[in-house]
Design a protein around this motif. Structure first.
Motif, PDB file in Angstrom:
ATOM      1  N   ARG A  65       0.824  -1.222   0.000  1.00  0.00           N
ATOM      2  CA  ARG A  65       0.000   0.000   0.000  1.00  0.00           C
ATOM      3  C   ARG A  65       0.854   1.267   0.000  1.00  0.00           C
ATOM      4  N   PHE A  66       1.987   1.226   0.675  1.00  0.00           N
ATOM      5  CA  PHE A  66       2.870   2.395   0.795  1.00  0.00           C
ATOM      6  C   PHE A  66       4.126   2.174  -0.033  1.00  0.00           C
ATOM      7  N   THR A  67       4.643   3.276  -0.565  1.00  0.00           N
ATOM      8  CA  THR A  67       5.893   3.226  -1.315  1.00  0.00           C
ATOM      9  C   THR A  67       6.779   4.381  -0.886  1.00  0.00           C
ATOM     10  N   ILE A  68       7.995   4.060  -0.463  1.00  0.00           N
ATOM     11  CA  ILE A  68       8.960   5.091  -0.109  1.00  0.00           C
ATOM     12  C   ILE A  68       9.900   5.296  -1.293  1.00  0.00           C
ATOM     13  N   SER A  69      10.244   6.550  -1.550  1.00  0.00           N
ATOM     14  CA  SER A  69      11.142   6.844  -2.661  1.00  0.00           C
ATOM     15  C   SER A  69      11.975   8.072  -2.316  1.00  0.00           C
ATOM     16  N   ARG A  70      12.966   8.336  -3.143  1.00  0.00           N
ATOM     17  CA  ARG A  70      13.826   9.467  -2.892  1.00  0.00           C
ATOM     18  C   ARG A  70      14.175  10.171  -4.189  1.00  0.00           C
ATOM     19  N   ASP A  71      14.400  11.470  -4.102  1.00  0.00           N
ATOM     20  CA  ASP A  71      14.869  12.252  -5.234  1.00  0.00           C
ATOM     21  C   ASP A  71      16.100  13.010  -4.762  1.00  0.00           C
ATOM     22  N   ASN A  72      17.261  12.477  -5.098  1.00  0.00           N
ATOM     23  CA  ASN A  72      18.509  13.079  -4.629  1.00  0.00           C
ATOM     24  C   ASN A  72      18.696  14.492  -5.162  1.00  0.00           C
ATOM     25  N   ALA A  73      18.146  14.780  -6.331  1.00  0.00           N
ATOM     26  CA  ALA A  73      18.338  16.092  -6.945  1.00  0.00           C
ATOM     27  C   ALA A  73      17.725  17.218  -6.122  1.00  0.00           C
ATOM     28  N   VAL A  74      16.640  16.898  -5.415  1.00  0.00           N
ATOM     29  CA  VAL A  74      15.976  17.925  -4.597  1.00  0.00           C
ATOM     30  C   VAL A  74      16.029  17.584  -3.113  1.00  0.00           C
ATOM     31  N   ASN A  75      16.890  16.608  -2.760  1.00  0.00           N
ATOM     32  CA  ASN A  75      17.113  16.258  -1.350  1.00  0.00           C
ATOM     33  C   ASN A  75      15.810  15.974  -0.608  1.00  0.00           C
ATOM     34  N   THR A  76      14.980  15.159  -1.224  1.00  0.00           N
ATOM     35  CA  THR A  76      13.652  14.894  -0.674  1.00  0.00           C
ATOM     36  C   THR A  76      13.332  13.408  -0.763  1.00  0.00           C
ATOM     37  N   ILE A  77      12.678  12.914   0.279  1.00  0.00           N
ATOM     38  CA  ILE A  77      12.101  11.576   0.200  1.00  0.00           C
ATOM     39  C   ILE A  77      10.589  11.707   0.268  1.00  0.00           C
ATOM     40  N   TYR A  78       9.927  10.663  -0.201  1.00  0.00           N
ATOM     41  CA  TYR A  78       8.476  10.663  -0.268  1.00  0.00           C
ATOM     42  C   TYR A  78       7.917   9.385   0.333  1.00  0.00           C
ATOM     43  N   LEU A  79       6.662   9.471   0.742  1.00  0.00           N
ATOM     44  CA  LEU A  79       5.939   8.274   1.139  1.00  0.00           C
ATOM     45  C   LEU A  79       4.575   8.341   0.454  1.00  0.00           C
ATOM     46  N   GLN A  80       4.409   7.541  -0.569  1.00  0.00           N
ATOM     47  CA  GLN A  80       3.123   7.444  -1.246  1.00  0.00           C
ATOM     48  C   GLN A  80       2.279   6.436  -0.496  1.00  0.00           C
ATOM     49  N   MET A  81       1.134   6.880  -0.022  1.00  0.00           N
ATOM     50  CA  MET A  81       0.261   6.032   0.783  1.00  0.00           C
ATOM     51  C   MET A  81      -1.064   5.843   0.045  1.00  0.00           C
ATOM     52  N   ASN A  82      -1.340   4.624  -0.329  1.00  0.00           N
ATOM     53  CA  ASN A  82      -2.579   4.277  -1.024  1.00  0.00           C
ATOM     54  C   ASN A  82      -3.425   3.354  -0.163  1.00  0.00           C
ATOM     55  N   SER A  83      -4.682   3.244  -0.513  1.00  0.00           N
ATOM     56  CA  SER A  83      -5.609   2.353   0.205  1.00  0.00           C
ATOM     57  C   SER A  83      -5.519   2.586   1.714  1.00  0.00           C
ATOM     58  N   LEU A  84      -5.571   3.834   2.092  1.00  0.00           N
ATOM     59  CA  LEU A  84      -5.409   4.172   3.499  1.00  0.00           C
ATOM     60  C   LEU A  84      -6.533   3.612   4.345  1.00  0.00           C
ATOM     61  N   LYS A  85      -6.170   3.258   5.568  1.00  0.00           N
ATOM     62  CA  LYS A  85      -7.111   2.680   6.522  1.00  0.00           C
ATOM     63  C   LYS A  85      -7.157   3.559   7.772  1.00  0.00           C
ATOM     64  N   PRO A  86      -8.249   3.499   8.518  1.00  0.00           N
ATOM     65  CA  PRO A  86      -8.318   4.293   9.757  1.00  0.00           C
ATOM     66  C   PRO A  86      -7.140   4.015  10.701  1.00  0.00           C
ATOM     67  N   GLU A  87      -6.633   2.803  10.696  1.00  0.00           N
ATOM     68  CA  GLU A  87      -5.514   2.475  11.581  1.00  0.00           C
ATOM     69  C   GLU A  87      -4.188   3.080  11.121  1.00  0.00           C
ATOM     70  N   ASP A  88      -4.174   3.728   9.964  1.00  0.00           N
ATOM     71  CA  ASP A  88      -2.993   4.460   9.527  1.00  0.00           C
ATOM     72  C   ASP A  88      -2.948   5.869  10.126  1.00  0.00           C
ATOM     73  N   THR A  89      -4.008   6.249  10.814  1.00  0.00           N
ATOM     74  CA  THR A  89      -4.046   7.562  11.438  1.00  0.00           C
ATOM     75  C   THR A  89      -2.929   7.713  12.454  1.00  0.00           C
ATOM     76  N   ALA A  90      -2.120   8.759  12.279  1.00  0.00           N
ATOM     77  CA  ALA A  90      -0.970   8.974  13.152  1.00  0.00           C
ATOM     78  C   ALA A  90      -0.263  10.264  12.731  1.00  0.00           C
ATOM     79  N   VAL A  91       0.663  10.676  13.570  1.00  0.00           N
ATOM     80  CA  VAL A  91       1.618  11.707  13.153  1.00  0.00           C
ATOM     81  C   VAL A  91       2.792  10.979  12.516  1.00  0.00           C
TER      82      VAL A  91
END
Length: 114
Positions: A65-91
């Protein structure tokens, strides 16, 4: 080193969000970058990490459901979260490890409604 997380919000179950974590310096210097989360009344837990060689790892409950990725050119990482569930609620917190030193971002709140 400063880490700035963004992208959280309120979404219905089944929806998607993409979190971003921008670093103040080159993320190439980090051995590993990761996303953690902490739900109310619970301990902080590792969600996913990506190593500087590109390998990734996920906790079982988010695999597929989740995919972590990085873009070194802009010094950023991402977390793509799909099919989210109520139990994913968090900081969600961005984390970077440089040798034995850990850096944390300020957290971004994800709320999934049922």
């Amino acid at each position: 080193v400063q880490l700035q997380a963004s992208g959280g919000g309120l979404v219905q179950a089944g929806g998607s969000l993409r979190l971003s974590c921008a670093a103040s310096g080159s993320i190439f210097s980090f051995n590993r970058m990761a996303w953690y989360r902490q739900a109310p009344g619970k301990e902080r837990e590792l969600v996913a990490f990506i190593a500087n060689i590109g390998s990734t790892n996920y906790r079982d409950s988010v695999k597929g459901r989740f995919t972590i990725s990085r873009d070194n050119a802009v010094n950023t990482i991402y977390l793509q979260m799909n099919s989210l569930k109520p139990e994913d609620t968090a900081v969600y917190y961005c984390n970077a490890r440089q040798s034995q030193v850990y850096y944390w971002g300020q957290g971004t709140l994800v709320t999934v409604s049922s």
